[in-house]
Design a protein around this motif. Structure first.
Motif, PDB file in Angstrom:
ATOM      1  N   CYS A 129       0.829  -1.210   0.000  1.00 25.60           N
ATOM      2  CA  CYS A 129       0.000   0.000   0.000  1.00 25.60           C
ATOM      3  C   CYS A 129       0.864   1.261   0.000  1.00 25.60           C
ATOM      4  CB  CYS A 129      -0.929   0.003   1.209  1.00 25.60           C
ATOM      5  SG  CYS A 129      -2.295  -1.185   1.106  1.00 25.60           S
ATOM      6  N   LEU A 130       1.962   1.226   0.751  1.00 18.65           N
ATOM      7  CA  LEU A 130       2.813   2.408   0.869  1.00 18.65           C
ATOM      8  C   LEU A 130       3.662   2.631  -0.382  1.00 18.65           C
ATOM      9  CD1 LEU A 130       3.980   1.998   4.583  1.00 18.65           C
ATOM     10  CD2 LEU A 130       2.301   3.621   3.671  1.00 18.65           C
ATOM     11  N   ALA A 131       4.039   1.545  -1.042  1.00 22.92           N
ATOM     12  CA  ALA A 131       4.854   1.663  -2.260  1.00 22.92           C
ATOM     13  C   ALA A 131       4.339   0.665  -3.285  1.00 22.92           C
ATOM     14  CB  ALA A 131       6.326   1.412  -1.948  1.00 22.92           C
ATOM     15  N   PRO A 132       3.215   0.974  -3.932  1.00 25.55           N
ATOM     16  CA  PRO A 132       2.605   0.041  -4.888  1.00 25.55           C
ATOM     17  C   PRO A 132       3.574  -0.334  -6.005  1.00 25.55           C
ATOM     18  CG  PRO A 132       1.121   1.860  -4.398  1.00 25.55           C
ATOM     19  CD  PRO A 132       2.452   2.223  -3.821  1.00 25.55           C
ATOM     20  N   PRO A 133       3.666  -1.624  -6.331  1.00 30.71           N
ATOM     21  CA  PRO A 133       4.559  -2.054  -7.411  1.00 30.71           C
ATOM     22  C   PRO A 133       4.006  -1.643  -8.770  1.00 30.71           C
ATOM     23  CG  PRO A 133       3.217  -3.885  -6.678  1.00 30.71           C
ATOM     24  CD  PRO A 133       2.947  -2.751  -5.725  1.00 30.71           C
ATOM     25  N   GLU A 134       4.884  -1.575  -9.749  1.00 33.48           N
ATOM     26  CA  GLU A 134       4.442  -1.271 -11.108  1.00 33.48           C
ATOM     27  C   GLU A 134       3.660  -2.458 -11.646  1.00 33.48           C
ATOM     28  OE1 GLU A 134       6.273  -0.148 -15.522  1.00 33.48           O
ATOM     29  OE2 GLU A 134       7.609  -0.528 -13.820  1.00 33.48           O
ATOM     30  N   THR A 135       2.521  -2.186 -12.235  1.00 34.42           N
ATOM     31  CA  THR A 135       1.684  -3.254 -12.773  1.00 34.42           C
ATOM     32  C   THR A 135       1.459  -3.056 -14.266  1.00 34.42           C
ATOM     33  OG1 THR A 135      -0.364  -2.056 -12.268  1.00 34.42           O
ATOM     34  CG2 THR A 135       0.493  -3.547 -10.570  1.00 34.42           C
ATOM     35  N   TYR A 136       0.931  -4.071 -14.894  1.00 33.53           N
ATOM     36  CA  TYR A 136       0.600  -3.996 -16.313  1.00 33.53           C
ATOM     37  C   TYR A 136      -0.669  -4.803 -16.562  1.00 33.53           C
ATOM     38  CZ  TYR A 136       2.274  -8.799 -16.925  1.00 33.53           C
ATOM     39  OH  TYR A 136       2.440 -10.161 -16.841  1.00 33.53           O
ATOM     40  N   ASP A 137      -1.319  -4.546 -17.680  1.00 36.77           N
ATOM     41  CA  ASP A 137      -2.527  -5.285 -18.045  1.00 36.77           C
ATOM     42  C   ASP A 137      -2.112  -6.674 -18.519  1.00 36.77           C
ATOM     43  OD1 ASP A 137      -4.880  -6.322 -18.973  1.00 36.77           O
ATOM     44  OD2 ASP A 137      -5.306  -4.721 -20.407  1.00 36.77           O
ATOM     45  N   ALA A 138      -2.341  -7.662 -17.677  1.00 31.32           N
ATOM     46  CA  ALA A 138      -1.925  -9.034 -17.975  1.00 31.32           C
ATOM     47  C   ALA A 138      -3.098  -9.902 -18.405  1.00 31.32           C
ATOM     48  CB  ALA A 138      -1.248  -9.642 -16.748  1.00 31.32           C
ATOM     49  N   THR A 139      -4.176  -9.276 -18.857  1.00 33.50           N
ATOM     50  CA  THR A 139      -5.369 -10.044 -19.222  1.00 33.50           C
ATOM     51  C   THR A 139      -5.072 -11.073 -20.301  1.00 33.50           C
ATOM     52  OG1 THR A 139      -6.736  -8.111 -18.688  1.00 33.50           O
ATOM     53  CG2 THR A 139      -7.765  -9.884 -19.953  1.00 33.50           C
ATOM     54  N   SER A 140      -4.365 -10.651 -21.352  1.00 34.12           N
ATOM     55  CA  SER A 140      -4.060 -11.578 -22.444  1.00 34.12           C
ATOM     56  C   SER A 140      -3.182 -12.724 -21.967  1.00 34.12           C
ATOM     57  CB  SER A 140      -3.370 -10.834 -23.591  1.00 34.12           C
ATOM     58  OG  SER A 140      -3.023 -11.725 -24.633  1.00 34.12           O
ATOM     59  N   ALA A 141      -2.140 -12.412 -21.191  1.00 38.90           N
ATOM     60  CA  ALA A 141      -1.252 -13.458 -20.672  1.00 38.90           C
ATOM     61  C   ALA A 141      -2.022 -14.411 -19.764  1.00 38.90           C
ATOM     62  CB  ALA A 141      -0.087 -12.826 -19.914  1.00 38.90           C
ATOM     63  N   ALA A 142      -2.911 -13.859 -18.944  1.00 36.91           N
ATOM     64  CA  ALA A 142      -3.709 -14.695 -18.045  1.00 36.91           C
ATOM     65  C   ALA A 142      -4.625 -15.621 -18.836  1.00 36.91           C
ATOM     66  CB  ALA A 142      -4.533 -13.811 -17.105  1.00 36.91           C
TER      67      ALA A 142
END
Length: 236
Positions: A28-41
């Motif tokens: 919560c204090l330092a949110p990690p970088e995320t990406y849209d992984a819908t296709s990979a999922a």
């Protein structure tokens, strides 16, 4: 922690309790970088399903990356629609995808079946394309070295304006098919297969069958429709 969400939320969810982000944990204090992984999922979950939910991540990654080893060919997994659809993602990245799918509850490990991955009910909206999936940034793209079995694929950038117009019509048809069948679009046909159809413009089923990605099953199921779409653009 494999997920990108609050640790407290994930912990309480494991015990069946709903909660809101705590605002105090490291995530919560330092949110990690995320990406849209819908296709990979979708690709990973489809691989679990198409192989019968009987194999672990190592085997599934080989299927996704198109590695036709003895075990793959013995089970005829090299003939599945998901074979090779993840060749542009390296093995460590795919391992991260599978770990996060388990952590998010879309898949589970069956320890009594030697670590086979199985789908959960939560995976259905993802496979149907009605739920987006975000993951921690960990995917590293690699240049594909796998050669197609028949005609080579062609980058969309190599298509003419008329070919790109045809490609858009093919993609629109594929989208309709994927929605009708409630499956991801790539299960119908891969982008590179559609691009090759747009470039070659096969006039009949025989010519269509020569294109990589069009096997006997695809030809029987979609051949007439694809040739019909192409026929409407041949004169361009």
């Amino acid at each position: 922690c494999e997920t990108a969400g609050c640790r407290r939320v994930r912990l309480l969810d494991y015990f069946g309790e709903a909660s809101t982000p705590c605002g105090n944990c490291d995530i919560c204090l330092a949110p990690p970088e995320t990406y849209d992984a819908t296709s990979a999922a979708q690709k990973a979950l489809s691989a679990i399903y198409r192989t019968g939910q009987r194999f672990g991540a190592v085997h599934l990654i080989d299927v996704l990356r198109g590695k036709a080893g003895p075990r793959i060919t013995r089970w005829e997994h090299d003939k599945l629609s998901v074979f090779g659809i993840g060749e542009d993602v390296d093995e460590p990245a795919w391992r991260g995808v599978f770990r996060q799918l388990v952590a998010m509850g879309f898949a589970r490990v069956d320890h009594e079946a030697h670590g086979a991955l199985r789908l959960t009910d939560a995976s259905r909206p993802v496979l149907k394309g009605t739920q987006q999936v975000s993951m921690r940034r960990a995917v590293t793209r690699v240049r594909s070295t796998r050669r197609p079995l028949r005609s080579g694929s062609v980058p969309v950038a190599d298509l003419s304006a008329a070919d790109n117009t045809l490609l858009e019509r093919l993609k629109a048809w594929r989208l309709t098919q994927s929605r009708t069948q409630s499956v991801p679009a790539f299960v119908i046909l891969h982008d590179k297969t559609l691009a090759e159809i747009a470039r070659q413009r096969p006039p009949d089923l025989t010519a269509l069958h020569e294109i990589a990605g069009i096997g006997a099953a695809k030809l029987e199921r979609y051949g007439a429709a694809l040739v019909g779409i192409v026929a409407g653009r041949v004169g361009d």
